[in-house]
Design an enzyme around this catalytic site. Structure first.
Site, short mmCIF file in Angstrom:
data_model
loop_
_atom_site.label_atom_id
_atom_site.label_comp_id
_atom_site.label_asym_id
_atom_site.label_seq_id
_atom_site.Cartn_x
_atom_site.Cartn_y
_atom_site.Cartn_z
N THR A 154 0.72 -1.05 -0.07
CA THR A 154 0.05 0.22 0.11
C THR A 154 0.89 1.15 -0.04
O THR A 154 1.96 1.24 0.46
CB THR A 154 -0.88 -0.09 1.28
OG1 THR A 154 -1.89 -1.05 1.02
CG2 THR A 154 -1.72 1.27 1.62
N ARG A 173 -14.56 -6.73 -1.08
CA ARG A 173 -14.24 -6.30 0.31
C ARG A 173 -13.47 -4.94 0.22
O ARG A 173 -12.82 -4.72 -0.64
CB ARG A 173 -13.11 -7.43 0.83
CG ARG A 173 -12.31 -7.11 2.15
CD ARG A 173 -10.95 -6.34 1.96
NE ARG A 173 -10.24 -6.26 3.17
CZ ARG A 173 -9.10 -5.55 3.19
NH1 ARG A 173 -8.58 -4.95 2.07
NH2 ARG A 173 -8.46 -5.29 4.42
N VAL A 174 -13.70 -4.07 1.20
CA VAL A 174 -13.04 -2.69 1.51
C VAL A 174 -12.22 -2.98 2.56
O VAL A 174 -12.86 -3.20 3.56
CB VAL A 174 -14.36 -1.75 1.22
CG1 VAL A 174 -13.75 -0.37 1.47
CG2 VAL A 174 -14.91 -1.70 -0.07
N GLY A 175 -11.17 -2.25 2.29
CA GLY A 175 -10.19 -2.10 3.58
C GLY A 175 -10.25 -0.69 4.16
O GLY A 175 -11.37 -0.06 4.08
N GLY A 226 -6.27 -4.04 7.12
CA GLY A 226 -7.18 -2.96 7.20
C GLY A 226 -8.26 -3.18 8.08
O GLY A 226 -8.86 -2.14 9.00
N1 ASP Z 1 -4.50 -1.63 4.57
C1 ASP Z 1 -4.61 -2.45 3.24
C2 ASP Z 1 -5.82 -3.09 3.18
O1 ASP Z 1 -6.06 -3.82 4.23
C3 ASP Z 1 -3.53 -3.16 2.91
C4 ASP Z 1 -2.04 -2.78 3.11
O2 ASP Z 1 -1.98 -1.83 3.73
O3 ASP Z 1 -1.09 -3.62 2.60
O4 ASP Z 1 -6.53 -3.12 2.41
#
Ligand code: ASP
Length: 331
Positions: A183, A211-213, A236
């Site tokens: 990310t 899915r939404v993070g 997330g």
């Molecule tokens: N936080 C992001 C999510 O859960 C993934 C990540 O930061 O690597 O979608």
């Protein structure tokens, strides 16, 4: 009689905020830009391609901010470039979900005004962070999702791509090599003294369609106010449940905690120990102080501030900031 006075007020306000007026910010001698390219759960060197990318973006952002550009523009442009690079899990480099297609999330927040924009579960946006900026600038809403949200954003000017040919899918290697980061996010302080933050991702490997993070959720992954700008990375779901970046900002505001203590408490004690979840955050204070806190090995980060050389690293720099950090030239 009153019209010119009102117009002059709004022009002065716009100039003070630096929005759309390059070079307008000059009240503060200080600026800073902090970038990240994702959480690291094992010891890892900065790959040459990542180092080159971050150093290039730090130089560009530094020049923009030194010339009076706004923190919001610095964050938007740095994240858009990371999305375009294909080197990280955002934009062109986004991972695929369990059904083999890509859905992206992003958000952006301006500290001085609280203005925010976000997009989630998007399949055809070229730059999710630019779309988040459109939400902020051209709509009265904060968050657009899915195909209908994407269609609205396209009408507002968002560029779209053909997912079949655009994405450079990567499959994270199994442990102990660890997952490819990551990310992306940015936090900036401009010479108006204003802060902004943003985050963009293809999500966590193994995610289900739809899915939404945390990355598009204001107060979970992205948060900015007058004191601090934050962008998080990690699992997330835990950052959403903890309202993690908002919690850090409120610890600073309500409890008067130093930024390092507030970030460490949320990332290492709450999310790291109680929730046993992996994650990290970057934080920039209104005085240009930078903090990186991780409950794993570290996070790929880059920092530049007024009159100081740009730094790129993977380990936490610690309370003394980037000057005390290992620059990781070879590791
Ligand atoms: N936080 C992001 C999510 O859960 C993934 C990540 O930061 O690597 O979608």
């Amino acid at each position: 009689m009153k019209t010119p006075v009102i117009a002059a007020f709004f022009l002065a306000a716009a100039l003070a905020c630096g929005e759309s007026y390059a070079g307008a910010c000059s009240v503060s001698p200080r600026h800073a830009l902090l970038l990240h390219g994702g959480f690291l759960d094992y010891e890892e060197e900065v790959a040459p391609a990542h180092r080159e990318l971050l150093q290039r973006l730090l130089a560009a952002g530094n020049a923009r901010l030194a010339a009076g550009g706004s923190a919001l523009d610095a964050v938007t442009e740095a994240i858009a470039a990371m999305e375009d690079s294909g080197l990280l899990d955002a934009g062109k480099g986004s991972i695929v979900n369990t059904e083999g297609f890509t859905e992206t999330d992003a958000s952006l927040m301006e500290g001085v005004s609280g203005r925010s924009g976000a997009v989630a579960a998007m399949q055809r946006l070229q730059n999710p962070i630019r779309a988040a900026r459109l939400v902020m600038d051209r709509s009265k809403h904060v968050l657009f999702v899915g195909a209908t949200g994407e269609a609205t954003l396209q009408k507002l000017g968002a560029a779209v791509i053909d997912p079949a040919t655009y994405y450079q899918e990567y499959v994270p290697p199994p442990k102990p090599v660890g997952r490819k980061h990551g990310t992306v996010g940015a936090a900036a302080l401009d010479r108006c003294g204003h802060l902004a933050a943003g985050t963009s991702t293809g999500g966590w490997p193994g995610k289900l369609p739809g899915r939404v993070g945390d990355s598009p959720i204001i107060g979970a992954s992205t948060y900015a106010d007058a004191r601090v700008a934050l962008s998080a990375t990690g699992v997330g779901e835990y950052f959403i449940k903890r309202a993690a970046t908002r919690d850090i900002a409120m610890r600073v505001q309500y409890l008067g905690q130093p930024l390092q203590a507030a970030t460490d408490h949320v990332i290492k004690n709450l999310i790291g120990r109680e929730d046993k979840a992996e994650g990290a955050v970057i934080a920039l204070g209104a005085d240009g102080e930078m903090v990186v806190s991780s409950n794993g090995y570290g996070i790929l980060w880059g920092w530049v501030g007024t009159g100081r050389p740009a730094r790129v690293g993977t380990r936490e720099p610690g309370p003394s900031g980037p000057d005390a950090s290992v620059d990781n030239p070879t590791r």
